[in-house]
Structure formats: structure tokens, C-alpha cells
Design an enzyme around this catalytic site. Structure first.
Site, PDB file in Angstrom:
ATOM      1  N   LYS A  85       8.781 -17.515 -43.575  1.00  0.00           N
ATOM      2  CA  LYS A  85       7.696 -17.789 -44.515  1.00  0.00           C
ATOM      3  C   LYS A  85       7.869 -19.162 -45.158  1.00  0.00           C
ATOM      4  CE  LYS A  85       6.212 -14.437 -47.122  1.00  0.00           C
ATOM      5  NZ  LYS A  85       6.070 -13.425 -48.211  1.00  0.00           N
ATOM      6  N   GLY A 113       8.653  -8.898 -46.254  1.00  0.00           N
ATOM      7  CA  GLY A 113       9.155  -9.086 -44.891  1.00  0.00           C
ATOM      8  C   GLY A 113       9.264  -7.801 -44.107  1.00  0.00           C
ATOM      9  N   ARG A 114       9.764  -6.751 -44.743  1.00  0.00           N
ATOM     10  CA  ARG A 114       9.961  -5.483 -44.033  1.00  0.00           C
ATOM     11  C   ARG A 114       8.649  -4.723 -43.837  1.00  0.00           C
ATOM     12  NH1 ARG A 114      12.188  -5.735 -48.905  1.00  0.00           N
ATOM     13  NH2 ARG A 114      11.665  -4.242 -50.569  1.00  0.00           N
ATOM     14  N   GLU A 122      19.614 -18.815 -41.605  1.00  0.00           N
ATOM     15  CA  GLU A 122      19.930 -18.343 -40.254  1.00  0.00           C
ATOM     16  C   GLU A 122      18.828 -18.725 -39.266  1.00  0.00           C
ATOM     17  OE1 GLU A 122      21.582 -15.207 -43.174  1.00  0.00           O
ATOM     18  OE2 GLU A 122      19.785 -16.448 -42.978  1.00  0.00           O
ATOM     19  N   HIS A 167      25.451  13.645 -27.687  1.00  0.00           N
ATOM     20  CA  HIS A 167      26.778  13.523 -27.086  1.00  0.00           C
ATOM     21  C   HIS A 167      27.661  12.554 -27.863  1.00  0.00           C
ATOM     22  CE1 HIS A 167      25.810  15.877 -23.452  1.00  0.00           C
ATOM     23  NE2 HIS A 167      24.593  15.462 -23.721  1.00  0.00           N
ATOM     24  N   GLU A 170      16.398  -1.380 -47.936  1.00  0.00           N
ATOM     25  CA  GLU A 170      16.102  -2.580 -48.710  1.00  0.00           C
ATOM     26  C   GLU A 170      15.052  -2.266 -49.774  1.00  0.00           C
ATOM     27  OE1 GLU A 170      16.483  -6.784 -46.975  1.00  0.00           O
ATOM     28  OE2 GLU A 170      14.309  -6.543 -47.139  1.00  0.00           O
ATOM     29  N   LYS A 208      23.718 -14.644 -50.083  1.00  0.00           N
ATOM     30  CA  LYS A 208      23.156 -15.875 -49.508  1.00  0.00           C
ATOM     31  C   LYS A 208      23.650 -17.114 -50.256  1.00  0.00           C
ATOM     32  CE  LYS A 208      18.697 -14.008 -47.925  1.00  0.00           C
ATOM     33  NZ  LYS A 208      17.221 -14.136 -48.123  1.00  0.00           N
TER      34      LYS A 208
END
Length: 553
Positions: A211, A272-273, A217, A389, A358, A514
Site C-alpha cells: 500500500k 491487509g488481511r 520485506e 496421520h 491478527e 518492525k
């Protein structure tokens, strides 16, 4: 939005009543509940927008449901829902509206933020996305050397990665198979190296999703991608043909070398999510095409309308959210398993981890006071039957209570039968039903002994049961179905957050790490040994890393 006179959660009458009710119900077994209510399996169900929810295998009674619905009403859930859908700034810590529902609103809707209808802007971006996606899919978007694009690499992190990855994997059946899609999120160089190792830069398009266009990153990976392209194509003008941006920072996008005409924007009222159906979904649209993306949005919209209008006792997201509150705050359950029985949904639990944790991993209320009750369980899971399993042992016989959501489909997108006569999908679905039955009812010591089990082995083979689960059954995994599933959990999260009086739409908890990482990064790469002012552990780790780096030079 929070009402100034609303009682705190422990002060709400329904909460007090639920505590007393829990004390009465705590030791009741699901075997007894089903024995008392022969029609329970048909009655404790709900169905809407293509999802059939069987919640009968939960440790609840009609009285539990009545009190949980009362709790939702006393928490102002209906008013909070309307506040979100009408653009009120319910994200109070950032003074923002929360309008992911506007991303899938039909053209004629009017949803205002600060007096401005945002729906036309949403559809303008969707239209531009559609035109671009069609050009790439048809081979009409050419790279710098005149070759058509064959590879699309999405660079993002968090919501700019988890949603697109999940959607691509979930809808791979519908994707353009002549195109290759890769996703880079981790700042670990291995992620980029492996994603691009077998790609031709002349045929590769990068979608840089940030954004602000400053996410450390993402911009580190984007810079490495630009170097990778330029090393092969030797011309800075190539960047404009091999990169597009999903961002709101036109200046930074242009400075990077991307044509701002190929920048797709979104808004600060999209978290964002909650953004996979915004321009963040550009890679999804390229993969499945604008029409199928429209079906995805229609699925979201159908669940939105159900959530907004259905009575709470028949409202799928509300029921799931209330059950999570019930187990988290009364039974002390610390985790929730989501178990999709469809290989295409292999990334769905990972997507839900960000969406849920979050959002509701908070320890203060909207008013800033510390909570004195549990919030935000850990969400996790893997596709069935693989999980059976590995970790189902703990769910069945461990000491922790782990409520489970099983997601199944009545039809497979890849119907196969083995030469032995076994039908893959019948066997898969049989496991869904069998696991929920085993979790609920278990096997008593008497039953185990009656099978001829030696006395010493009986305790090991007992399944106590009484382990709760929901079963979500859909017809098949289509784009529309995926939209309904994602919106189902979005609104379940909202329901939980409203009950707990927390802000489900900020994420201050990610900020400190951050800030510290930027400081430490400078200290790791400094030419001279820096003056370190961290704790003794962090200082020692930095010195050890720097010494190892020097030794390798």
C-alpha cells in the site's frame, strides 16, 4: 463504534447467566445430549448461501444458544454490523472505516466514507484490473523483448501474500494452465531465489503489492527482482513492461520505474488481511479470469448479506463466532482447528491464521482497559486426510480441548476411482463424517473390553469423546463457494471481536518488532562495530553474527 454506556463483558447479564449455565453443563457428555434429543442432528443445523452447517456435535443445549444469542444482542452486535456496513469509523485506534464489504458491493450500492460514495471507485479499479488481466491472459501484454508473459510473480507479505497464495491454490482448477504463478513474501533470499530459478526474465511479470510502497520485506524483494530483470535485459525501460504495482504511493511507484498507469490502488479502509478481493487479488484475477473473479466477489457478497440480515440464531458467521467465544472463555480452549477436506484448500488454515489472530489477538478493549477474559484463540490446521496421520492423535486423546471445523464438499473437482474400486471422494468424505463421530462419541472402556482387548491395554484404547466439532458441507469448491467461506470467517472474527469489545481491525502488535528490526539490521551491516544498547542477550547475538560474517570474508 462502542456505546459509552455499554456494560463491560463480565457485567452483561447473559455473561453471568452463561457462567451459571456452564457449571451445570460442563460435565455433560455429547452421548447424553444426543440420547435425550433424537432429532438433534437434524435440528441443530443452519443453511445459507450454499453452506450447510451442522453444529449439533457441540457441547451446547437450546439454553446455551439462547444465552449466547442474548450475549450477542447485549454486546450490540446488530448495531456494530450496521456501523461497519454503513461506513462508520469503527477502527477507532486508526480513525478508519472498515469496508472490505464495499469491495464486493454491486455497482448500484451507495456506501459512504466521509460523505463520499466509495463504490464507483471500487468498480473503476476492478474494471482496470479486468482489462489488464485479459491482456496478460490473451498474450497481448508483451515484455520488453516482445515476448508474451508466461510467468506471474506476486511480491507481498502478510495480507498482500497470504490471500493471493490461498486463492490461487484454492482455485487452481480454474486457472490458466499456460501461465506459471509464483509468490514471494519472505525476506529470506531463498524465497526469491527458488521462486525465480527456472523462469525467463523476458517472460516474467512481477506484481509488487504494498500500500505504501515502503514495506521493508516487500521492497527488498522488489529491488532484488528489478536487479534480476535488469541483469538479463540490460535496459531500465524494461521495468515498465515487467512490473506493475498494487499501491497508493504513485511517487514511490514511479521512482521504482513502474508506469503509474499500471498502478492499481486501494484504500485505507481496507485492512491487509481483508484485502484479497481488492487490487491485492490482481494475481488471482489473472489466474482465473475476470468472470470467475466476479463469481468470487458474488460469493463474498452473498455471505455479507446473510450476515447483515439473518437472525442471529440462524446466522452462520454469528453461530461460529459465538461458539468460539463459548469454548474460549468458558471451557478454556486455547486453539481452534480448521480442517478442510479438499487438497485445493491446503493454504486456507494459514490464511485464517492471519485473519483471526491478527484481528483478535488483543489484550485491551476498545476503551483501552485490560481484558480479564480470554480473547483470540490460536487457529491452525491442515487438509484431511493428511492431518489424521499427524496431529489428530492429540485432538482425540490429548489433554487439551480443541474445537474443530471440518470443511467438506459433496462433489469433487477431480473425481477419481482406483482400479481396486475405491472412490477417492467417497473415502475422503467418509473420513469427514467418521472423524466428527469419533470425536463426539468416542469409545468407552466397556466397549473396548467387549472387543476382547486385554485389561492392561484397555486404558490406551479408550476414546473419551465429548470433543466438539462443526461440519461445514458445500456442493463443490467454486470461486463463489470460496468467497462465501472467506466471508464466513471474516464475519465470525467480527462477531468474536464485538463480544470481546476489542478492535479487530488494527494490529499494533506487529509494529515494535518492525522498528527494532530496522535498527538491528543497521547494526548487523555496519562497517565498524556499533555501540550496542540492547539487552545482554540481543547484544551477544549481534556480536556473534557479525563475527561469523567477518570470518567468511
Amino acid at each position: 463504534m462502542t456505546h459509552p454506556t455499554m456494560p463491560t463483558l463480565p457485567e452483561r447479564p447473559a455473561w453471568t447467566a452463561l457462567r451459571a449455565h456452564f457449571a451445570e453443563l460442563e460435565r455433560t457428555h455429547l452421548r447424553d445430549l444426543f440420547a435425550r434429543e433424537p432429532d438433534r442432528g437434524e435440528r441443530l443445523t443452519a443453511e445459507a448461501v450454499g453452506i450447510y452447517l451442522d453444529y449439533s456435535k457441540n457441547r451446547i443445549t437450546d439454553e446455551t444458544l439462547r444465552l449466547l444469542v442474548q450475549l450477542a444482542e447485549q454486546s450490540g452486535l446488530r448495531q456494530h454490523i450496521e456501523a461497519m456496513f454503513t461506513g462508520e469509523k469503527i477502527n477507532v485506534t486508526e480513525d478508519r472505516a472498515v469496508l472490505h464489504v464495499a469491495l464486493r458491493a454491486p455497482k448500484g450500492d451507495r456506501i459512504k466514507v466521509d460523505g463520499v460514495n466509495v463504490v464507483p471507485a471500487v468498480h473503476e479499479v476492478l474494471g482496470r484490473m479486468g482489462e489488464f488481466a485479459d491482456r496478460v491472459r490473451a498474450g497481448r501484454w508483451l515484455g520488453h523483448t516482445g515476448k508474451a508473459i508466461r510467468n506471474v510473480v506476486n511480491i507481498g507479505i502478510g495480507g498482500s501474500d497470504l490471500g493471493p497464495v490461498m486463492a490461487y491454490e484454492a482455485l487452481r482448477h480454474y486457472s490458466a494452465r499456460e501461465l506459471t504463478f509464483r509468490f514471494v513474501s519472505n525476506v529470506d533470499g531463498t524465497d526469491f531465489a527458488e521462486a525465480t530459478r527456472d523462469l525467463d526474465p523476458a517472460e516474467t511479470l512481477f506484481i509488487v503489492s504494498s500500500k505504501t510502497f515502503t514495506t521493508l520485506e516487500t521492497m527488498t524483494n522488489a529491488s532484488t527482482a528489478r536487479d534480476w530483470v535488469l541483469a538479463a535485459l540490460k535496459d531500465k525501460s524494461a521495468i515498465a513492461r515487467h512490473f506493475v504495482a498494487v499501491s497508493t504511493n504513485a511517487e514511490a511507484v514511479e521512482s521504482f520505474g513502474i508506469d503509474v498507469m499500471n498502478m492499481f490502488g486501494f484504500w485505507d479502509w481496507v485492512g491487509g488481511r481483508y484485502s484479497m478481493d481488492s487490487a491485492i487479488g490482481l494475481s488471482t484475477m489473472i489466474a482465473i479470469g475476470p468472470d470467475a473473479f466476479g463469481e468470487l466477489l458474488a460469493g463474498f457478497r452473498a455471505m455479507d448479506e446473510h450476515f447483515r440480515t439473518a437472525p442471529f440464531e440462524a446466522n452462520l458467521p454469528v453461530l461460529l463466532g459465538l461458539l468460539t467465544v463459548w469454548y474460549t472463555d468458558f471451557f478454556g480452549a486455547q486453539t481452534q482447528a480448521v480442517l478442510p477436506y479438499d487438497q485445493y484448500l491446503k493454504r486456507f488454515p494459514a490464511y485464517l491464521q492471519q485473519l483471526t489472530m491478527e484481528s483478535n489477538g488483543k489484550h485491551v478493549t476498545l476503551s483501552g482497559t485490560s481484558v480479564d477474559y480470554a480473547t483470540g484463540p490460536v487457529y491452525w490446521g491442515e487438509p484431511g486426510t493428511n492431518g489424521q496421520h499427524s496431529f489428530y492423535q492429540l485432538i482425540h486423546q490429548g489433554t487439551e480441548l480443541i474445537p474443530c471445523d471440518f470443511i467438506g464438499f459433496t462433489h469433487s473437482l477431480n473425481p477419481l476411482s482406483a482400479s481396486s474400486g475405491a472412490n477417492h471422494h467417497d473415502l475422503l468424505t467418509a473420513n469427514v463424517f467418521a472423524q466428527t463421530e469419533a470425536l463426539a462419541f468416542g469409545k468407552s472402556a466397556e466397549q473396548v473390553a467387549a472387543e476382547g482387548t486385554p485389561d492392561w491395554l484397555v486404558p490406551h484404547r479408550v476414546f473419551e469423546g465429548n470433543r466438539p466439532s462443526n461440519t461445514l458441507l458445500l456442493e463443490r469448491l467454486t470461486p463463489h463457494a470460496l468467497g462465501t467461506l472467506v466471508a464466513l470467517y471474516e464475519h465470525s472474527v467480527f462477531t468474536q471481536g464485538t463480544i470481546w469489545s476489542v478492535n479487530s481491525f488494527d494490529q499494533w502488535g506487529v509494529e515494535l518488532g518492525k522498528v527494532l528490526a530496522k535498527k538491528v539490521a543497521g547494526e548487523l551491516s555496519a562497517e565498524q562495530d556499533p555501540e550496542l544498547e540492547h539487552d545482554s542477550s540481543t547484544n551477544a547475538l549481534i556480536r556473534r553474527y557479525r563475527a561469523a560474517a567477518r570470518a567468511q570474508k
